[in-house]
Design an enzyme around this catalytic site. Sequence first.
Site, PDB file in Angstrom:
ATOM      1  N   LYS A  79      11.486  55.299  68.437  1.00  0.00           N
ATOM      2  CA  LYS A  79      11.359  54.990  67.003  1.00  0.00           C
ATOM      3  C   LYS A  79      12.727  54.629  66.405  1.00  0.00           C
ATOM      4  CE  LYS A  79      11.158  58.441  63.951  1.00  0.00           C
ATOM      5  NZ  LYS A  79      12.226  58.406  62.936  1.00  0.00           N
ATOM      6  N   ASN A  80      13.742  55.453  66.699  1.00  0.00           N
ATOM      7  CA  ASN A  80      15.036  55.299  66.033  1.00  0.00           C
ATOM      8  C   ASN A  80      15.883  54.148  66.575  1.00  0.00           C
ATOM      9  OD1 ASN A  80      14.244  57.297  64.370  1.00  0.00           O
ATOM     10  ND2 ASN A  80      15.432  58.900  65.365  1.00  0.00           N
ATOM     11  N   CYS A 125      15.750  64.288  51.185  1.00  0.00           N
ATOM     12  CA  CYS A 125      14.478  64.537  51.876  1.00  0.00           C
ATOM     13  C   CYS A 125      14.430  65.985  52.320  1.00  0.00           C
ATOM     14  CB  CYS A 125      14.285  63.565  53.026  1.00  0.00           C
ATOM     15  SG  CYS A 125      15.054  64.072  54.564  1.00  0.00           S
ATOM     16  N   ARG A 142      21.216  63.865  52.265  1.00  0.00           N
ATOM     17  CA  ARG A 142      21.330  62.607  53.033  1.00  0.00           C
ATOM     18  C   ARG A 142      21.881  61.444  52.213  1.00  0.00           C
ATOM     19  NH1 ARG A 142      16.243  61.997  56.981  1.00  0.00           N
ATOM     20  NH2 ARG A 142      17.724  60.750  58.146  1.00  0.00           N
ATOM     21  N   ASP A 184      17.319  66.520  66.250  1.00  0.00           N
ATOM     22  CA  ASP A 184      15.879  66.272  66.208  1.00  0.00           C
ATOM     23  C   ASP A 184      15.094  67.136  67.184  1.00  0.00           C
ATOM     24  OD1 ASP A 184      16.252  62.675  65.575  1.00  0.00           O
ATOM     25  OD2 ASP A 184      16.462  64.426  64.277  1.00  0.00           O
ATOM     26  N   ARG A 202       4.326  59.955  61.961  1.00  0.00           N
ATOM     27  CA  ARG A 202       5.466  59.071  61.710  1.00  0.00           C
ATOM     28  C   ARG A 202       6.297  58.823  62.956  1.00  0.00           C
ATOM     29  NH1 ARG A 202       8.910  60.311  56.424  1.00  0.00           N
ATOM     30  NH2 ARG A 202       9.903  58.449  57.329  1.00  0.00           N
TER      31      ARG A 202
HETATM   32  C1  EPZ Z   1      19.292  59.249  62.148  1.00  0.00           C
HETATM   33  O1  EPZ Z   1      19.271  59.516  60.744  1.00  0.00           O
HETATM   34  C2  EPZ Z   1      17.861  59.511  62.622  1.00  0.00           C
HETATM   35  N1  EPZ Z   1      16.951  58.663  61.886  1.00  0.00           N
HETATM   36  C3  EPZ Z   1      17.496  60.980  62.373  1.00  0.00           C
HETATM   37  O2  EPZ Z   1      16.216  61.218  62.969  1.00  0.00           O
HETATM   38  C4  EPZ Z   1      18.497  61.871  63.082  1.00  0.00           C
HETATM   39  O3  EPZ Z   1      18.223  63.205  62.754  1.00  0.00           O
HETATM   40  C5  EPZ Z   1      19.924  61.521  62.628  1.00  0.00           C
HETATM   41  O4  EPZ Z   1      20.197  60.122  62.846  1.00  0.00           O
HETATM   42  C6  EPZ Z   1      20.980  62.311  63.381  1.00  0.00           C
HETATM   43  O5  EPZ Z   1      20.853  62.131  64.747  1.00  0.00           O
HETATM   44  C7  EPZ Z   1      16.803  57.378  62.286  1.00  0.00           C
HETATM   45  O6  EPZ Z   1      17.414  56.892  63.220  1.00  0.00           O
HETATM   46  C8  EPZ Z   1      15.834  56.544  61.503  1.00  0.00           C
HETATM   47  P1  EPZ Z   1      23.102  60.160  60.068  1.00  0.00           P
HETATM   48  P2  EPZ Z   1      20.498  59.048  59.826  1.00  0.00           P
HETATM   49  O7  EPZ Z   1      23.504  59.061  59.148  1.00  0.00           O
HETATM   50  O8  EPZ Z   1      21.012  57.762  60.313  1.00  0.00           O
HETATM   51  C9  EPZ Z   1      25.505  62.512  56.649  1.00  0.00           C
HETATM   52  C10 EPZ Z   1      13.940  61.793  63.049  1.00  0.00           C
HETATM   53  O9  EPZ Z   1      13.441  62.924  63.053  1.00  0.00           O
HETATM   54  N2  EPZ Z   1      25.728  61.180  56.044  1.00  0.00           N
HETATM   55  O10 EPZ Z   1      23.629  60.159  61.446  1.00  0.00           O
HETATM   56  O11 EPZ Z   1      20.040  59.149  58.409  1.00  0.00           O
HETATM   57  C11 EPZ Z   1      24.021  62.906  56.640  1.00  0.00           C
HETATM   58  O12 EPZ Z   1      23.640  63.470  55.409  1.00  0.00           O
HETATM   59  C12 EPZ Z   1      15.112  61.487  62.093  1.00  0.00           C
HETATM   60  O13 EPZ Z   1      13.589  60.848  63.787  1.00  0.00           O
HETATM   61  C13 EPZ Z   1      26.510  61.089  54.905  1.00  0.00           C
HETATM   62  O14 EPZ Z   1      26.992  62.095  54.385  1.00  0.00           O
HETATM   63  O15 EPZ Z   1      21.519  60.243  60.116  1.00  0.00           O
HETATM   64  C14 EPZ Z   1      23.953  63.891  57.799  1.00  0.00           C
HETATM   65  O16 EPZ Z   1      24.339  65.145  57.363  1.00  0.00           O
HETATM   66  C15 EPZ Z   1      15.360  62.598  61.107  1.00  0.00           C
HETATM   67  N3  EPZ Z   1      26.720  59.852  54.365  1.00  0.00           N
HETATM   68  C16 EPZ Z   1      24.960  63.306  58.785  1.00  0.00           C
HETATM   69  O17 EPZ Z   1      25.827  62.452  58.040  1.00  0.00           O
HETATM   70  C17 EPZ Z   1      26.190  58.705  54.921  1.00  0.00           C
HETATM   71  O18 EPZ Z   1      26.391  57.603  54.394  1.00  0.00           O
HETATM   72  C18 EPZ Z   1      24.326  62.493  59.921  1.00  0.00           C
HETATM   73  O19 EPZ Z   1      23.436  61.556  59.350  1.00  0.00           O
HETATM   74  C19 EPZ Z   1      25.404  58.823  56.073  1.00  0.00           C
HETATM   75  C20 EPZ Z   1      25.187  60.065  56.631  1.00  0.00           C
END
Ligand code: EPZ
Length: 422
Positions: free
Chosen positions: A22-23, A118, A123, A306, A398
Site C-alpha cells: 500500500k505505502n 489522526c 502528523r 506499523d 484500508r
Molecule cells: C508513512 O506515513 C506511512 N504511511 C505510515 O503508515 C507509517 O507509519 C509512517 O510512514 C512511518 O513509517 C504511508 O506511507 C501512506 P512520516 P508518513 O512522515 O509519511 C513526523 C500505515 O499504517 N513528521 O515518516 O505520514 C510525523 O508526525 C501508515 O500504513 C513531521 O513532524 O510518516 C511522525 O511523527 C500509518 N513533519 C514522523 O515524522 C512532517 O512534515 C514520521 O512520519 C512529516 C512527518
Amino acid sequence: MDTYLIRGGTRLSGEVKISGAKNAALPIIVGSLLADGETVLDNVPDLKDIHTIIQVIRCLGAECDFDTAANRLTIKVNSIKNAEVPYELVKTMRASIYVMGPLLARIGQADVSLPGGCAIGERPVDIHLTGFEALGTTISLEHGYIKARAGRLNGMQFKMRGISVGATANIMMAAVLARGKTVLENCAREPDVVDLGNFLVKMGAKISGLGSDLIEIEGVKRLEPVSYSIIPDRIEAGTYLIAGAATKGEITVKSAIPEHIVACMDALKDMGFVVDSGADRVSVKTSHKLSGTLVKTLPYPGFPTDLQAPMMALSATIPGINVIVETIFENRFTHVAELRRMGADITVEGNVVIVKGVEKLSSAPIMMSDLRAGAALVIAGLIAEGETEIRRIYHCDRGYERLENKLSVLGADIRRVKGGGL
Ligand code: EPZ
C-alpha cells in the site's frame, strides 16, 4: 457497518501470498502524473486507500482503469486539468498530500486541503512544505487549504528536520523535473521510498542514493510513462508472521522480500520462535522456549511502527515481560484499552509499554480505532477463548487485502458480518 466474528484458539498453518505494498503504491500512483501518456502498474493491492487515491488523481484529470482481479491499474494522463484536491478526499486519507510534488513539478500550482491530525498523532506536514519552499515554491494557507505556487523549480541542498517517509517521497517527486541538482539529507530509507525512486528512474529520472539517508536528484526536462510492478507489502507480511506466531501455529508468507522484514524476524527470534527464510518467503513456527523481549520502533531498517500494535497483541500471551517503545508517533497506543478488555496485562508509561504475559485472553466486543490497531485486535481475537466481535473493521479494509479470506485459508475461524455493528 461490517463487523468481524472470530472464534479463537485455532493454530494457524499453511501459506499466504503477500499483496502489493500500500505505502509504495500510493506515491507511485500519484507519481504517474509526472508524465503524459499511459502508465501500467501491476501488483496494485485492492484496498480502500487505493480506491481513494484513484479518486484523487481522477479529480486532477487522469483516467484510471483498475482491474482488481488482476491487481492491474492503467492510468492515462493527458495534461493536468486541475490543481485542487478537496477537503472531502484529504480528510479520508492524508496521503492525498502526495499530489503536491508532481503538481508543483508539472504546473507550478497545488491547492491541497491541509491534512488534520489522526488517531495516531498530530502528523504535521511542515517538512514537506519547507522542502517545497527550498525548491522555490511560495506557500500560503487559506481557508484550510495549502496554496502552493512556483515557476520552474530549482535544485537545492536540503536537510530534513526529521526522518519522514512522506516528505522524502513528496520532495523527490518535485525535484525530478527541477532545474539543476537537488541533494536531500536525512532521508527516509523505507523500501516504499526506494520503490517510488526506482519507478521514477524507469520513467527517466536521474536519482542516486536510494535506500540511504542522502539522495541526489539531477533534474530532467521530461519523463516518460512506463509499466511497473509494485513491491510486496512488508507490513502485511509482518502482520501474518506475527499472527501465525501468536496462535502458536506454523505459517509461511510467500511472494515477500525477506530483507524488508529482518527487524520483525529478529524480534520473533528474540522471543524464541523459529524463523526461516528463502528467496521470496519467510516461515515461522513456535518453540517451547518462548519469552518476552524488547521492541523499539525506529525508521527503516529499524522495527516498523506499523507492526508495533500487532506485536503488542502477540506479547499479551508470551510468558514474561515484554517492553515496547514507540518512537515515531506520539499517540499510537489506542489498541491498549481494547486488549486490556480481553484480559491483557498492559502498563503504559509515556511512550513505553510493559506487557506481562498472561495465560490466556478471553473474547469481548471490541472496536478498531485505526488500521494497525485493527490488525492487533484481529490477532487478539484469533488467540482469545470464545467468540470476539470486532467493530469498525473498515479501518482494516484500508490496508489489508482480503484479510478474512487469507486468514481463513490459514485455518482461522473468522467471518465478516455485513452491516453487523454501529
Ligand atoms: C508513512 O506515513 C506511512 N504511511 C505510515 O503508515 C507509517 O507509519 C509512517 O510512514 C512511518 O513509517 C504511508 O506511507 C501512506 P512520516 P508518513 O512522515 O509519511 C513526523 C500505515 O499504517 N513528521 O515518516 O505520514 C510525523 O508526525 C501508515 O500504513 C513531521 O513532524 O510518516 C511522525 O511523527 C500509518 N513533519 C514522523 O515524522 C512532517 O512534515 C514520521 O512520519 C512529516 C512527518
